[in-house]
Design a protein around this motif. Sequence first.
Motif, PDB file in Angstrom:
ATOM      1  N   ARG A 328       0.850  -1.194   0.000  1.00 55.16           N
ATOM      2  CA  ARG A 328       0.000   0.000   0.000  1.00 55.16           C
ATOM      3  C   ARG A 328       0.879   1.235   0.000  1.00 55.16           C
ATOM      4  O   ARG A 328       1.989   1.232   0.554  1.00 55.16           O
ATOM      5  CB  ARG A 328      -0.941   0.026   1.213  1.00 55.16           C
ATOM      6  CG  ARG A 328      -1.954  -1.111   1.212  1.00 55.16           C
ATOM      7  CD  ARG A 328      -3.002  -0.942   2.309  1.00 55.16           C
ATOM      8  NE  ARG A 328      -3.900  -2.080   2.358  1.00 55.16           N
ATOM      9  CZ  ARG A 328      -4.970  -2.229   1.575  1.00 55.16           C
ATOM     10  NH1 ARG A 328      -5.275  -1.292   0.697  1.00 55.16           N
ATOM     11  NH2 ARG A 328      -5.732  -3.300   1.699  1.00 55.16           N
ATOM     12  N   ASP A 329       0.356   2.298  -0.635  1.00 53.82           N
ATOM     13  CA  ASP A 329       1.109   3.542  -0.643  1.00 53.82           C
ATOM     14  C   ASP A 329       0.862   4.301   0.658  1.00 53.82           C
ATOM     15  O   ASP A 329       0.206   3.792   1.581  1.00 53.82           O
ATOM     16  CB  ASP A 329       0.749   4.383  -1.866  1.00 53.82           C
ATOM     17  CG  ASP A 329      -0.721   4.820  -1.883  1.00 53.82           C
ATOM     18  OD1 ASP A 329      -1.390   4.753  -0.828  1.00 53.82           O
ATOM     19  OD2 ASP A 329      -1.194   5.241  -2.965  1.00 53.82           O
ATOM     20  N   GLN A 335      -0.928  -0.986  -4.079  1.00 59.30           N
ATOM     21  CA  GLN A 335       0.076  -0.787  -5.107  1.00 59.30           C
ATOM     22  C   GLN A 335       1.006  -2.003  -5.091  1.00 59.30           C
ATOM     23  O   GLN A 335       1.003  -2.781  -4.138  1.00 59.30           O
ATOM     24  CB  GLN A 335       0.895   0.475  -4.861  1.00 59.30           C
ATOM     25  CG  GLN A 335       1.785   0.388  -3.628  1.00 59.30           C
ATOM     26  CD  GLN A 335       2.721   1.586  -3.511  1.00 59.30           C
ATOM     27  OE1 GLN A 335       2.567   2.567  -4.209  1.00 59.30           O
ATOM     28  NE2 GLN A 335       3.702   1.476  -2.621  1.00 59.30           N
ATOM     29  N   GLU A 350      -0.147  -5.338 -12.122  1.00 57.72           N
ATOM     30  CA  GLU A 350      -0.481  -4.389 -11.048  1.00 57.72           C
ATOM     31  C   GLU A 350      -1.898  -4.651 -10.536  1.00 57.72           C
ATOM     32  O   GLU A 350      -2.148  -4.670  -9.322  1.00 57.72           O
ATOM     33  CB  GLU A 350      -0.376  -2.960 -11.577  1.00 57.72           C
ATOM     34  CG  GLU A 350      -0.588  -1.887 -10.538  1.00 57.72           C
ATOM     35  CD  GLU A 350       0.712  -1.412  -9.912  1.00 57.72           C
ATOM     36  OE1 GLU A 350       0.703  -1.181  -8.687  1.00 57.72           O
ATOM     37  OE2 GLU A 350       1.715  -1.265 -10.629  1.00 57.72           O
TER      38      GLU A 350
END
Length: 367
Positions: A328-329, A335, A350
Amino acid sequence: MPTSLPVPPDSALALWLAANGLDADLVRAVLATAVPLAQPGRAADEPEPAPLSPALVRRWCAEAFGAAWPALSETVRRTCADVAVVLDDGPGARPQIHDHGPDAAPTIKVPWRRGDARDALALAHELAHAVQIIASHARTPGAAMPPVAREVCAFLGERALLAHLRDRSEGCALRTAHVAEDGVYLGEDAATLGAAFADPQAGYDYRWNYPVARWLARRARELSDPGEAAALLSSGPDAPARLRPLIHAALAAQNPLPPVLARDEPGPLVAYRQIGVAAALETARGEESEPETVEAFYEALLDGLRESRLAIGLDEEARPFGWAVAGRDGEGRPQAARLAAPFGDPAAMEALAARRLEAAPAAGSAP
């Protein structure tokens, strides 16, 4: 496997190659890699799909083709609504389309015995032919598209319908039927075409067109682009010039890794297989990969395994095309914390990683 004997210039095979803008070596290369997909198993308790109606399949095709080829949306709408379709349940019935030239719509005749997935695919195949005929006449009135290209267009129509129904219950039955038909197109028909290379006296067989077309509809990444696909459907006699570079590109991009056909129970064997696949994909990246230590690679890999965040992407032939570790961002959005897709679309990898993250157990939760 076809031999490397020269093709006599006056043979039926030589005339077929010339008509389709192909050469013998190119077709031999395609036949060497044109193998049927492994047929998916059917669960014992999986219900038999309800019979489909021709009207419903026509509506699905209108939606599917319109989404796949938006530049031809009006042609698709008129074709799927207005082209005459004759249904035939006779024992010798086979799908047919008749091109009546630029001033009249084509007519279709298809077997319709049970309203099952094979009937639906046959109708989708012929409706895609009709779109190709009408679109090509609009661009080059009266000129015919060579047969290999015609069949590529028809198979693209089948694939568009499969994509449209991907998340519906009927989509599974159509996918199973489509894969089963690979056994004919890429099995029996490929053998027939291969035998013609060893027999200078072989007479023309329309089924020679199917193996190259089926293989190319699956393998040519460019044809997944809506503009490229619509341009092919409209190209008429110019289609061979469009297909030849696509064949070369598909051969060059061929995934050399073996299919992953095993479906292991959870446990060490799954982990060993995933580690091996990820290592093979990293090796395939070659100089594209950034320098790192073996320890760093395995640390990232093992973190993904421990937390169920490792995703392996398989293509239509069950060959690994990429791997990723989902993360995760800073704002918590999914992500790929690490991603490699040397034999496929990074965006597809992705998306697969994001789905993997959604399915992974939350950190700290019980296994």
